[in-house]
Design a protein around this motif. Structure first.
Motif, short mmCIF file in Angstrom:
data_model
loop_
_atom_site.label_atom_id
_atom_site.label_comp_id
_atom_site.label_asym_id
_atom_site.label_seq_id
_atom_site.Cartn_x
_atom_site.Cartn_y
_atom_site.Cartn_z
N ILE A 76 29.67 -73.01 -41.51
CA ILE A 76 28.92 -72.09 -40.66
C ILE A 76 29.46 -72.07 -39.23
O ILE A 76 29.15 -71.17 -38.47
N VAL A 89 21.26 -69.46 -43.19
CA VAL A 89 22.22 -69.91 -44.20
C VAL A 89 22.53 -68.81 -45.20
O VAL A 89 23.68 -68.58 -45.57
N LYS A 114 27.58 -67.48 -52.03
CA LYS A 114 27.99 -68.86 -52.25
C LYS A 114 26.83 -69.68 -52.79
O LYS A 114 25.71 -69.62 -52.27
N SER A 137 19.06 -72.20 -49.23
CA SER A 137 18.10 -71.20 -48.74
C SER A 137 16.82 -71.24 -49.56
O SER A 137 15.70 -71.11 -49.02
N ASN A 189 24.89 -72.01 -50.36
CA ASN A 189 24.05 -71.27 -49.42
C ASN A 189 22.79 -70.74 -50.10
O ASN A 189 21.69 -70.79 -49.53
N HIS A 236 24.66 -65.96 -43.78
CA HIS A 236 26.05 -66.36 -43.57
C HIS A 236 26.93 -66.03 -44.78
O HIS A 236 28.01 -65.46 -44.64
N ASN A 237 26.48 -66.40 -45.98
CA ASN A 237 27.28 -66.13 -47.18
C ASN A 237 26.36 -66.05 -48.40
O ASN A 237 26.13 -67.05 -49.07
N LEU A 248 28.86 -76.24 -44.87
CA LEU A 248 28.73 -74.84 -45.31
C LEU A 248 29.62 -73.89 -44.50
O LEU A 248 29.43 -72.69 -44.54
#
Length: 723
Positions: free
Chosen positions: A229, A27, A34, A41, A37, A30-31, A227
């Protein structure tokens, strides 16, 4: 210790650790910018630390080791509920609304954790055999607050999701429902670890619920686009497929050369390898974009139908006749396909049709050219980049220097429109939003089409814009020439009707003063003082008339006669009222001053502002050929400054007549050049007033009128900074 309980908790801890660690990395990678995220996390990071303690602590029979890991897992668990709440608020876009309460929750959590770390024996005082376990934590006095904190924060997050279920619709509601049940199951299961700590004989059967939490969360990511993803997965698949493609081609070439020219294959391979890697590096973006369309078609649901959007865009671009209409159409188009807000930048020499400009100006949402201090120039990395490679620029695919310039523009994508080595337009799609856009291969295909259509339109518009610019210059010169002629005629009339009689009156008064001075009589001093007042006022009228004559016979653009001063606006109003006293009386018009004392000073060009007041009073006189009344009033005020948008101190001037009034449909046009309600009028008087008040003095002018009762002009001017 019972083997089955050992295996159960160890296995639960191991599974939770693997799932939480993978989710945390996946997660965040990925970004990492954000909020959703980052916070999810962190939930999984501390969940992984907790499960690590569960796994390692319950696979040993040593007292000290188990005590260490018992404290470890409980300390780690303190942060899980606060990051859960933060994640929920970020997902529901309520972080700002609950900012103060969230800050308080963080403060309490950090404070409690710090105290527990300093006094671990007060937190988990020991471990002992209970509930079928060889060792299980015993609560210290500090531990009693832990279930309260855990329950309070978890219930807050669950309550927010429950409320959101009632308000959201569509995909967002589905995401909220899955999150609600995942967190409810996971944290209810985690809560079953508390009772045994307080010697309540309840088996911690729900630890495996946290495994269910991660499974449901992962399912929601893939199935319901949580999210965003899906796009991340799609890109990852496309990259792996591209690497596999190049490796397959290379190995095929290697095997082919080995079989065909076996004696020399090493030499041949030595030549092929560097050449292949050069070709692979150059063709990688092209190949990856082509492969990207396959996983996008399977995993990613597009915001729009590409074929329909292409056809609609082409239709919308037809028939556009000016830049305002062009940018308004583009703005509406991007809004419809969900890529919004968007800004446009065009060269400062657009209408000149010359080579690449030095600067690029922004067009605002009202489709007007603005200079807000944010200009692009040809030295910037992003301009040089799009001139070399005229393709769409994406934030996550460029180096840091270009990313910094995109941050300045608040954009995560720009689309350049380049024609014959000239940048005609730059379209910046804003990344300054709660939910950043994830661009797909479908978007990229659209971005390749857009510039070609735009080039056709802009090349058609540029000659028109050139003609429009020339027309505006010519119109302005014509306005000034006609108004200057009209003003000169009025000034000559003033010289004849006011200056000459005033000069004669001054000479006659001076002669009378000499005669009276030779005679002695009672009240002589009062008479001489009256004469001095007459001479002073006549001199002032003559001086004012001379100033008007100087301005009247100067060239329209002669800046040598213009100077800015900080002064009391009443001084200008009194001068203009004096000039019209005679003309007003001749037409049976009474000019009534209502000037407030001690007004704040204004910074102005006295001659130009005097000209504005002059035009307004002259218009009022001409509107009342049978006589009437003109009221000229001034007062201090506060108003919203047109440049800063903030409230400022200033002065208010009102010039009101008792004429016939102006019809409502004509009232909207009275400041337009060449619009007039008089048979012999030029239609420029009020246009000039508008330019003087608005453009030269950053003021505001308004008008009120009622048929049969008269018209009132209201002017607001900002006070001097030192005034």
């Amino acid at each position: 210790m019972h083997p089955e309980t050992l295996n159960y908790l160890s296995l639960s801890g191991f599974l939770i650790f693997i799932l939480s660690s993978a989710t945390c990395i996946f997660v965040l990678f990925h970004n990492p910018r954000k909020a959703t995220n980052i916070t999810w996390s962190l939930v999984n990071f501390f969940l992984a630390l907790w499960s690590l303690g569960l796994f390692l602590g319950w696979r040993t029979a040593e007292y000290d080791t188990t005590l260490f890991w018992s404290r470890w897992l409980n300390l780690s668990a303190i942060f899980i509920p606060i990051f859960l709440v933060h994640f929920v608020l970020a997902f529901l876009e309520k972080t700002k609304k609950e900012k103060k309460l969230l800050f308080l929750a963080y403060f309490i959590t950090v404070l409690y954790f710090s105290i527990a770390v300093i006094f671990p024996e007060k937190f988990v005082k020991s471990i002992s055999a209970k509930g079928g376990f060889l060792y299980y934590p015993d609560a210290g006095p500090l531990y009693y607050f832990f279930p309260v904190l855990f329950a309070g924060l978890t219930l807050w997050g669950i309550f927010e999701l429950y409320q959101a279920k009632k308000t959201f619709r569509g995909l967002k509601r589905t995401q909220v429902q899955y999150l609600f049940f995942a967190i409810l199951i996971g944290f209810s299961g985690g809560a079953t670890t508390f009772p045994l700590v307080f010697n309540i004989d309840l088996y911690p059967f729900g630890a495996i619920g946290l495994v269910v939490l991660d499974i449901i969360f992962t399912y929601t990511i893939v199935r319901h686009e949580l999210l965003d993803i899906k796009i991340f997965i799609s890109r990852g698949v496309a990259r792996l497929a591209t690497y596999f493609f190049f490796i397959t081609v290379y190995l095929s070439l290697y095997i082919l050369t080995y079989n065909i020219i076996e004696p020399y294959h090493l030499i041949f391979t030595g030549l092929i390898t560097p050449l292949f890697f050069i070709i692979a590096l150059e063709s990688y973006p092209f190949i990856r974009n082509r492969i990207q369309t396959i996983p996008d078609a399977i995993l990613v649901k597009s915001r729009y139908d590409l074929d329909k959007v292409k056809a609609g865009f082409s239709r919308n671009m037809e028939g556009i006749i000016n830049l305002e209409e062009f940018f308004a159409t583009l703005d509406s188009f991007f809004q419809r396909i969900g890529l919004y807000p968007v800004s446009f930048y065009i060269p400062d020499n657009f209408e000149e049709m010359s080579e690449t400009a030095n600067n690029y100006f922004k067009w605002d949402t009202d489709m007007k050219k603005v200079d807000d201090g944010l200009r692009l120039n040809k030295e910037m990395h992003i301009i040089q980049h799009v001139m070399d490679t005229p393709d769409a620029v994406f934030y996550d695919r460029v180096d840091k220097s270009i990313q910094e310039e995109l941050d300045l523009l608040k954009a995560d994508c720009v689309i350049p429109v380049v024609f014959k080595a000239e940048l005609l337009c730059l379209i910046a799609i804003s990344g300054d939003k709660i939910k950043p856009v994830e661009y797909t291969s479908i978007d990229e295909a659209l971005f390749l089409l857009i510039p070609n259509r735009i080039i056709r339109v802009l090349n058609r518009l540029r000659p028109y814009e050139k003609l429009q610019a020339d027309y505006e210059k010519s119109r302005k010169l014509a306005e000034e020439a006609v108004m200057h002629k009209q003003y000169t005629q009025v000034a000559l009339q003033i010289a004849h009707d006011i200056r000459n009689p005033a000069g004669a009156m001054m000479l006659l008064t001076q002669q009378a003063q000499k005669i009276i001075d030779a005679i002695e009589f009672k009240g002589k001093e009062d008479v001489m003082e009256f004469f001095e007042d007459i001479i002073y006022d006549a001199g002032r009228i003559t001086k004012t008339a001379d100033t008007y004559l100087k301005y009247a016979f100067a060239a329209p653009h002669d800046e040598t006669i213009i100077e800015k001063k900080s002064l009391d606006v009443n001084k200008l109003l009194k001068e203009v009222i004096h000039l019209f006293k005679g003309k007003g009386m001749a037409q049976q018009i009474n000019i009534v001053p209502g000037l407030q004392d001690s007004l704040p000073a204004i910074t102005c060009e006295p001659l130009r502002l005097n000209r504005a007041f002059f035009n307004l009073i002259l218009n009022a006189i001409q509107a009342m050929p049978k006589g009437g009344r003109i009221t000229v009033a001034s007062s201090g005020c506060k108003f919203i400054h047109k440049d800063t948008g903030k409230e400022c101190i200033g002065v208010k001037i009102e010039i009101e007549d008792t004429g016939p009034g102006i019809e409502e449909d004509k009232l909207k046009k009275i400041f337009d050049p060449f619009f007039t309600t008089k048979p012999d009028g030029s239609g420029l008087g009020l246009s000039i007033v508008y330019d003087i008040v608005i453009k030269m003095h950053t003021g505001i002018i308004d008008v009120e009128s009622e048929i049969g009762r008269g018209t009132k002009f209201i002017i607001y001017l900002p006070a001097s900074e030192t005034g």
